[in-house]
Enzyme design. Structure first.
Site, mmCIF file in Angstrom:
data_model
loop_
_atom_site.group_PDB
_atom_site.id
_atom_site.type_symbol
_atom_site.label_atom_id
_atom_site.label_comp_id
_atom_site.label_asym_id
_atom_site.label_seq_id
_atom_site.Cartn_x
_atom_site.Cartn_y
_atom_site.Cartn_z
ATOM 1 N N ARG A 1 -40.817 -16.268 -12.961
ATOM 2 C CA ARG A 1 -41.387 -17.052 -12.292
ATOM 3 C C ARG A 1 -42.052 -16.149 -10.591
ATOM 4 N NH1 ARG A 1 -42.654 -22.511 -11.415
ATOM 5 N NH2 ARG A 1 -44.466 -21.436 -10.464
ATOM 6 N N ARG B 1 -46.880 -33.920 -7.615
ATOM 7 C CA ARG B 1 -47.872 -33.540 -7.203
ATOM 8 C C ARG B 1 -49.728 -33.337 -6.989
ATOM 9 N NH1 ARG B 1 -44.901 -27.151 -7.780
ATOM 10 N NH2 ARG B 1 -45.918 -26.664 -5.811
ATOM 11 N N PRO B 2 -49.700 -34.531 -7.206
ATOM 12 C CA PRO B 2 -50.842 -34.744 -7.187
ATOM 13 C C PRO B 2 -51.954 -33.670 -6.521
ATOM 14 C CG PRO B 2 -50.409 -36.473 -5.161
ATOM 15 C CD PRO B 2 -49.570 -35.514 -5.886
ATOM 16 N N VAL B 3 -53.994 -33.954 -6.360
ATOM 17 C CA VAL B 3 -54.564 -32.645 -5.946
ATOM 18 C C VAL B 3 -55.672 -33.291 -5.820
ATOM 19 C CG1 VAL B 3 -53.648 -30.508 -7.928
ATOM 20 C CG2 VAL B 3 -55.420 -32.486 -8.465
ATOM 21 N N ASP B 4 -55.125 -34.821 -5.785
ATOM 22 C CA ASP B 4 -56.476 -36.090 -4.835
ATOM 23 C C ASP B 4 -56.669 -35.300 -3.124
ATOM 24 O OD1 ASP B 4 -53.466 -36.056 -3.815
ATOM 25 O OD2 ASP B 4 -54.537 -38.409 -2.679
ATOM 26 N N LEU B 5 -56.004 -34.712 -2.799
ATOM 27 C CA LEU B 5 -56.305 -34.479 -1.266
ATOM 28 C C LEU B 5 -57.385 -32.933 -1.509
ATOM 29 C CD1 LEU B 5 -53.131 -34.251 1.004
ATOM 30 C CD2 LEU B 5 -55.214 -36.457 0.594
ATOM 31 N N CYS C 1 -44.873 -32.204 -12.749
ATOM 32 C CA CYS C 1 -44.286 -31.040 -12.440
ATOM 33 C C CYS C 1 -42.338 -31.267 -12.007
ATOM 34 C CB CYS C 1 -44.170 -30.083 -11.602
ATOM 35 S SG CYS C 1 -43.987 -30.312 -9.675
ATOM 36 N N ASP D 1 -39.071 -24.914 -0.057
ATOM 37 C CA ASP D 1 -38.642 -23.997 -1.134
ATOM 38 C C ASP D 1 -37.231 -22.955 -0.689
ATOM 39 O OD1 ASP D 1 -40.548 -24.241 -1.960
ATOM 40 O OD2 ASP D 1 -41.751 -22.310 -1.788
ATOM 41 N N LYS E 1 -45.165 -14.138 -3.211
ATOM 42 C CA LYS E 1 -45.666 -15.002 -4.631
ATOM 43 C C LYS E 1 -47.174 -15.879 -3.287
ATOM 44 C CE LYS E 1 -43.622 -18.282 -6.379
ATOM 45 N NZ LYS E 1 -44.849 -19.378 -6.528
ATOM 46 N N ASN E 2 -46.440 -17.061 -2.827
ATOM 47 C CA ASN E 2 -47.639 -17.617 -2.407
ATOM 48 C C ASN E 2 -48.810 -17.322 -1.677
ATOM 49 O OD1 ASN E 2 -45.955 -19.747 -3.715
ATOM 50 N ND2 ASN E 2 -44.884 -20.708 -2.101
ATOM 51 N N ARG F 1 -49.295 -24.396 -11.964
ATOM 52 C CA ARG F 1 -50.282 -25.491 -10.914
ATOM 53 C C ARG F 1 -50.353 -24.572 -9.381
ATOM 54 N NH1 ARG F 1 -48.690 -30.373 -10.234
ATOM 55 N NH2 ARG F 1 -49.829 -30.360 -8.558
HETATM 56 C C1 UD1 Z 1 -47.149 -25.239 -2.152
HETATM 57 C C2 UD1 Z 1 -45.777 -23.830 -2.594
HETATM 58 C C3 UD1 Z 1 -44.972 -24.556 -2.877
HETATM 59 C C4 UD1 Z 1 -43.956 -25.280 -1.471
HETATM 60 C C5 UD1 Z 1 -45.127 -26.285 -0.886
HETATM 61 C C6 UD1 Z 1 -44.724 -26.481 0.344
HETATM 62 C C7 UD1 Z 1 -47.884 -21.709 -3.413
HETATM 63 C C8 UD1 Z 1 -48.198 -21.708 -4.900
HETATM 64 N N1 UD1 Z 1 -46.531 -23.073 -3.797
HETATM 65 O O1 UD1 Z 1 -46.928 -26.331 -3.482
HETATM 66 O O2 UD1 Z 1 -44.345 -23.318 -3.403
HETATM 67 O O3 UD1 Z 1 -42.977 -26.215 -2.382
HETATM 68 O O4 UD1 Z 1 -46.396 -25.744 -1.008
HETATM 69 O O5 UD1 Z 1 -44.117 -26.166 1.388
HETATM 70 O O6 UD1 Z 1 -48.236 -22.215 -2.303
HETATM 71 N N2 UD1 Z 1 -50.033 -33.915 -1.933
HETATM 72 C C9 UD1 Z 1 -50.653 -34.254 -2.280
HETATM 73 N N3 UD1 Z 1 -52.152 -34.389 -2.278
HETATM 74 C C10 UD1 Z 1 -53.204 -33.325 -2.807
HETATM 75 C C11 UD1 Z 1 -51.482 -32.456 -2.702
HETATM 76 C C12 UD1 Z 1 -50.082 -32.153 -2.308
HETATM 77 O O7 UD1 Z 1 -50.427 -36.169 -2.275
HETATM 78 O O8 UD1 Z 1 -54.263 -33.033 -3.394
HETATM 79 C C13 UD1 Z 1 -49.402 -33.553 -1.768
HETATM 80 C C14 UD1 Z 1 -47.082 -33.395 -2.826
HETATM 81 O O9 UD1 Z 1 -47.427 -33.931 -3.574
HETATM 82 C C15 UD1 Z 1 -46.550 -33.023 -1.708
HETATM 83 C C16 UD1 Z 1 -46.609 -32.637 -0.281
HETATM 84 O O10 UD1 Z 1 -48.412 -33.485 -0.456
HETATM 85 O O11 UD1 Z 1 -45.676 -34.065 -1.790
HETATM 86 C C17 UD1 Z 1 -46.904 -31.287 -0.187
HETATM 87 O O12 UD1 Z 1 -47.083 -30.585 -1.246
HETATM 88 P P1 UD1 Z 1 -47.994 -29.355 -0.768
HETATM 89 O O13 UD1 Z 1 -48.208 -28.143 0.398
HETATM 90 O O14 UD1 Z 1 -49.703 -29.520 -1.614
HETATM 91 O O15 UD1 Z 1 -47.855 -28.279 -2.216
HETATM 92 P P2 UD1 Z 1 -48.200 -26.811 -3.186
HETATM 93 O O16 UD1 Z 1 -49.359 -26.537 -2.424
HETATM 94 O O17 UD1 Z 1 -48.627 -27.551 -3.911
#
Ligand code: UD1
Length: 421
Positions: free
Chosen positions: A398, A122-126, A117, A306, A22-23, A93
């Site tokens: 899902r 789970r921010p997207v700031d990065l 969620c 996961d 899936k991922n 997401r």
């Molecule tokens: C992806 C996987 C999810 C898995 C996760 C961690 C997909 C679709 N989903 O989720 O199944 O559990 O990786 O292996 O591939 N963070 C920030 N800022 C950002 C982005 C992330 O602070 O902009 C933090 C998150 O809150 C979290 C950490 O970084 O604590 C890792 O998250 P991330 O690797 O981004 O998870 P996803 O990509 O959403």
């Protein structure tokens, strides 16, 4: 809403085939937005999240042909809008993965902010920080990310935290940017590598994927390609853990042992005999009860978050005490509350769960709260005494293809009940 009725039924035994990951499939479907030529994908898993991505792309005017549930041809030539609406983003997401490709190819994107969620903020700031560094103009307004750029420019980007979808989004943005982009402290997950492989097949110039530094030389256009999605390592691991908890012997085929090193080490520590071949992994408990394991979730190649919930189910029924530390997400122990309802002994202190194994668990009505959490509940229910009813299994649909059919093939008693509400 559908429910599962699961009856504890002794050791699991037999063989199941892993589906595509899936991922990996989600970012790769979004990568189709980077080209005006068709992207042909095989080994696509049949899942809700894939159907949601298909909806997301088709409502943008993208042509998605699906001759078979496990195959599709996506062509973004006819795209009419660069908007990812709230109704779709809130259910998945990973919709944020259209942001980088839309911006790189079409020069604009409007993507609803994903919001919180079940497993944390789970921010997207990065993601946004990286796109800004590449010259994008980004505004947050009305719950949407509004992004614009004439042509993105290569940049050196350092991630403070390892982020999987963040790395994927910026890698996709960089393939069409002007000049070189260097991603530092990038995610090394196999799904990032699979996306890079697909992008290379489309003509992208990427080096270093699978390492912490990824270098991308931007090109003007990408072209048509065919790509087979890699096997789902989390689905594979879920069936192996279920086999171990049930004291059985389970072989997962159509998979790759090299994707699951950290998980296989923990299964061995739990007492499993592991056999592997080029495309299969077998776990064999020879009727023995598993031993409790300690684990600490980490970005790849560490132990995957996961798989944390599934190993918590294992510890609930193992011999001894296992300590689980979750370091990736701040709220990823919701399954513990449900496992307690089955009689498990779990003590949670902030991000650490101390689990004392019990000889057996007892059936009770429980509720799935998130995707991987649901898998742990099925694993525990399969080893519990009596009939467990698991509600809200849409979470599971899902990310697990035909999970009841695959478990049934291993001898499990699991039945889906559809209730119209
Ligand atoms: C992806 C996987 C999810 C898995 C996760 C961690 C997909 C679709 N989903 O989720 O199944 O559990 O990786 O292996 O591939 N963070 C920030 N800022 C950002 C982005 C992330 O602070 O902009 C933090 C998150 O809150 C979290 C950490 O970084 O604590 C890792 O998250 P991330 O690797 O981004 O998870 P996803 O990509 O959403």
């Amino acid at each position: 809403m559908d429910k599962f009725i699961v009856e504890g039924n002794g050791p699991l035994s037999g063989e199941v085939a892993a589906s595509g990951a899936k991922n990996a499939a989600l970012p790769i479907l979004c990568a189709s937005l980077l080209s005006d030529e068709p992207l042909h994908l095989t080994n696509l898993p049949k899942l809700w999240d894939i159907a949601t991505t298909r909806k997301l792309l088709t409502q943008m005017g993208v042509d998605v042909q699906q001759p078979d549930p496990h195959e599709c041809v996506v062509n973004a030539k006819s795209i009419t809008t660069c908007v990812a609406p709230y109704e779709l983003v809130r259910t998945m997401r990973a919709s944020i993965l259209v942001l980088g490709p839309l911006l790189a190819k079409r020069g604009e994107a409007q993507v609803s902010l994903p919001g919180g969620c079940a497993i944390g903020a789970r921010p997207v700031d990065l993601h946004l920080m990286g796109l800004k560094a590449m010259g994008a103009e980004i505004n947050l307004e009305g719950g949407f990310i509004h992004a614009k750029a004439s042509r993105l420019k290569g940049a050196q980007i350092y991630f403070d935290t390892v982020t999987v979808t963040g790395t994927e989004n910026l890698m996709m943005a960089a393939v069409l940017a002007e000049g070189e982009t260097i991603l530092e402290n990038a995610a090394r997950e196999p799904e990032v590598v699979d996306l890079a492989r697909c992008l290379r097949a489309m003509g992208a110039k990427i080096e270093g994927d699978g390492n912490t530094t990824i270098r991308i030389q931007g090109v003007k256009n990408l072209h048509a390609a065919t790509h087979a999605i890699l096997p789902d390592r989390i689905e594979t691991g879920t069936f192996l853990v279920a086999g171990a908890v049930s004291r059985g012997r389970v072989r997962v085929t159509h998979t790759e042992p090299g994707l699951l090193d950290a998980v296989l080490v923990k299964l061995q520590q739990a007492g499993a005999i592991i056999r592997t071949g080029v495309d299969f992994i077998e776990v064999d408990m020879q009727g023995r009860r598993p031993k409790a394991v300690n684990l600490h979730t980490m970005p790849h190649p560490g132990f995957p978050t996961d798989m944390q919930a599934q190993f918590m189910a294992l510890n609930c029924l193992a011999e001894g005490v296992g300590v689980i530390k979750e370091t990736i997400f701040e709220n990823r122990f919701m399954h513990a509350q449900e496992l307690l309802r089955l009689g498990a002994d779990i003590r949670i202190e902030v991000n650490t769960a101390v689990v004392t194994g019990k000889e057996s668990l007892t059936a009770a009505p429980i509720m799935a709260t998130a995707l991987r959490a649901s898998a742990s509940l099925v694993i525990a229910a399969l080893a519990a005494q009596g009939e467990t009813i698991i509600d809200r299994i849409y979470h599971m649909d899902r990310g697990y293809e035909d999970i009841e059919g695959k478990f049934a093939a291993l001898g499990a008693k699991i039945m889906r009940v559809s209730k119209l509400m």
